[in-house]
Design a protein around this motif. Sequence first.
Motif, short mmCIF file in Angstrom:
data_model
loop_
_atom_site.label_atom_id
_atom_site.label_comp_id
_atom_site.label_asym_id
_atom_site.label_seq_id
_atom_site.Cartn_x
_atom_site.Cartn_y
_atom_site.Cartn_z
N VAL A 20 0.84 -1.20 0.00
CA VAL A 20 0.00 0.00 0.00
C VAL A 20 0.87 1.25 0.00
N PHE A 21 1.96 1.23 0.77
CA PHE A 21 2.88 2.38 0.77
C PHE A 21 3.52 2.56 -0.61
N LEU A 22 3.88 1.46 -1.26
CA LEU A 22 4.45 1.54 -2.61
C LEU A 22 3.44 2.11 -3.60
N LEU A 23 2.21 1.64 -3.51
CA LEU A 23 1.15 2.13 -4.40
C LEU A 23 0.91 3.62 -4.19
N SER A 24 0.96 4.05 -2.94
CA SER A 24 0.80 5.47 -2.63
C SER A 24 1.94 6.29 -3.21
N LEU A 25 3.17 5.77 -3.10
CA LEU A 25 4.33 6.47 -3.65
C LEU A 25 4.19 6.65 -5.16
N ILE A 26 3.77 5.60 -5.85
CA ILE A 26 3.59 5.70 -7.30
C ILE A 26 2.51 6.70 -7.64
N SER A 27 1.43 6.71 -6.87
CA SER A 27 0.28 7.56 -7.18
C SER A 27 0.58 9.05 -7.08
N ILE A 28 1.56 9.43 -6.23
CA ILE A 28 1.82 10.86 -6.05
C ILE A 28 2.90 11.39 -6.99
N ILE A 29 3.53 10.52 -7.78
CA ILE A 29 4.62 10.98 -8.64
C ILE A 29 4.19 12.12 -9.57
N PRO A 30 3.06 12.00 -10.31
CA PRO A 30 2.68 13.12 -11.18
C PRO A 30 2.41 14.42 -10.42
N SER A 31 1.70 14.33 -9.29
CA SER A 31 1.39 15.54 -8.54
C SER A 31 2.64 16.14 -7.92
N GLU B 120 -7.33 42.20 -3.53
CA GLU B 120 -7.18 40.81 -3.16
C GLU B 120 -6.02 40.14 -3.88
N LEU B 121 -5.55 39.08 -3.28
CA LEU B 121 -4.52 38.23 -3.87
C LEU B 121 -5.21 36.99 -4.42
N VAL B 122 -4.88 36.63 -5.66
CA VAL B 122 -5.48 35.47 -6.30
C VAL B 122 -4.38 34.50 -6.69
N PHE B 123 -4.52 33.25 -6.26
CA PHE B 123 -3.57 32.20 -6.62
C PHE B 123 -4.31 31.15 -7.42
N VAL B 124 -3.77 30.80 -8.60
CA VAL B 124 -4.42 29.83 -9.47
C VAL B 124 -3.51 28.63 -9.67
N ALA B 125 -4.02 27.44 -9.42
CA ALA B 125 -3.29 26.20 -9.62
C ALA B 125 -4.18 25.22 -10.35
N ASP B 126 -3.73 24.78 -11.51
CA ASP B 126 -4.48 23.83 -12.33
C ASP B 126 -5.90 24.33 -12.61
N GLY B 127 -6.02 25.63 -12.86
CA GLY B 127 -7.30 26.21 -13.23
C GLY B 127 -8.22 26.53 -12.08
N THR C 51 -3.39 7.53 -11.90
CA THR C 51 -2.03 8.09 -11.87
C THR C 51 -1.56 8.43 -13.28
N ILE C 52 -1.84 7.53 -14.22
CA ILE C 52 -1.47 7.78 -15.62
C ILE C 52 -2.25 8.98 -16.16
N MET C 53 -3.53 9.06 -15.84
CA MET C 53 -4.34 10.20 -16.28
C MET C 53 -3.80 11.52 -15.69
N ALA C 54 -3.37 11.47 -14.44
CA ALA C 54 -2.81 12.66 -13.80
C ALA C 54 -1.50 13.07 -14.46
N ALA C 55 -0.73 12.08 -14.91
CA ALA C 55 0.55 12.37 -15.57
C ALA C 55 0.31 13.14 -16.86
N VAL D 223 -10.92 12.84 -15.99
CA VAL D 223 -11.77 11.67 -16.23
C VAL D 223 -13.15 11.96 -15.66
N PRO D 224 -14.17 12.04 -16.51
CA PRO D 224 -15.53 12.28 -15.99
C PRO D 224 -15.98 11.17 -15.05
N PHE D 225 -16.66 11.55 -13.99
CA PHE D 225 -17.16 10.58 -13.01
C PHE D 225 -16.01 9.71 -12.47
N GLY D 226 -14.88 10.34 -12.22
CA GLY D 226 -13.69 9.61 -11.79
C GLY D 226 -13.90 8.79 -10.53
N SER D 227 -14.54 9.37 -9.52
CA SER D 227 -14.75 8.65 -8.27
C SER D 227 -15.63 7.43 -8.47
#
Length: 259
Positions: free
Chosen positions: A32-43, A120-127, A220-224, A229-233
């Motif tokens: 599970v820790f390995l899977l988590s590590l792989i999943s955060i690589i793109p972000s 105001e200060l505006v910060f935009v990340a990934d739209g 993870t691949i989609m994030a890369a 992805v519509p209806f991702g959850s």
Amino acid sequence: MNVFKQLIVSLYSPKDIAATRHQGIGKTILFVFLLSLISIIPSAIYFSNMVTTGVEAAEDMLSSGMPDFEIKNGTLTVESNEPYIQQKDDFTIFLDGTGEMTSTDVELQTQNGFALLKNELVFVADGQSQVSPYSVMEGLAVNKQDFQGLVDSVDASLVIAIPLVVLMIYLFSSAVLFIKVTLFAVFGLLFKNSLQRTLGYRHLWRICAYCITLPTIFFTIMAAFQATVPFGSFISWFVTFLMMYMAIKEVPPEKEIIS
């Protein structure tokens, strides 16, 4: 079977997933820790690039003719009669003391960047934008020189700050995955009852840890590729439930001993 081979077979083999029910819990936790590590690589890569590019863009803006400005009493004053815009790669910085620009304008013009607007200060990340009115920082008084000193300080601390933030992302991601596995294992009790398989919760927890592999790697691949992805959850849960059902079905219905 080592965890990397298990990662591969968990993408397509319910039979191999079912076989993990008897393995040591430590190996499952490691997976599970390995899977988590792989999943955060793109972000992690995306975050690091965004922060680095943003700091570089701020430094370029401050050294390339940016007009003097001051934030005082909740209002930005700029020695210019029109908005100032500086772009570096895909990161954009806006400076507007005229009041013409709004947070919506900023969000429409860039996917990544920040803006010092009239109030105001505006910060935009990934739209997605985050807006912070200057009025919430009572007594704030900042000018161009102060801002430049802040940017220089941030630049000097990136080598420490970025790894720390990535570590926090990893720990949060790991916690989320462990919670997901725990919840899916509860639903697994329903599947094992309907299929009349003699499995304990501990066995189901191990199975579910591997059932989340396929949706996790897919997203993870989609994030890369920064693809939405519509209806991702819904897709993630559906695929996990499907893998759980097929894996539990692979468990022999008789002579299963709960230890």
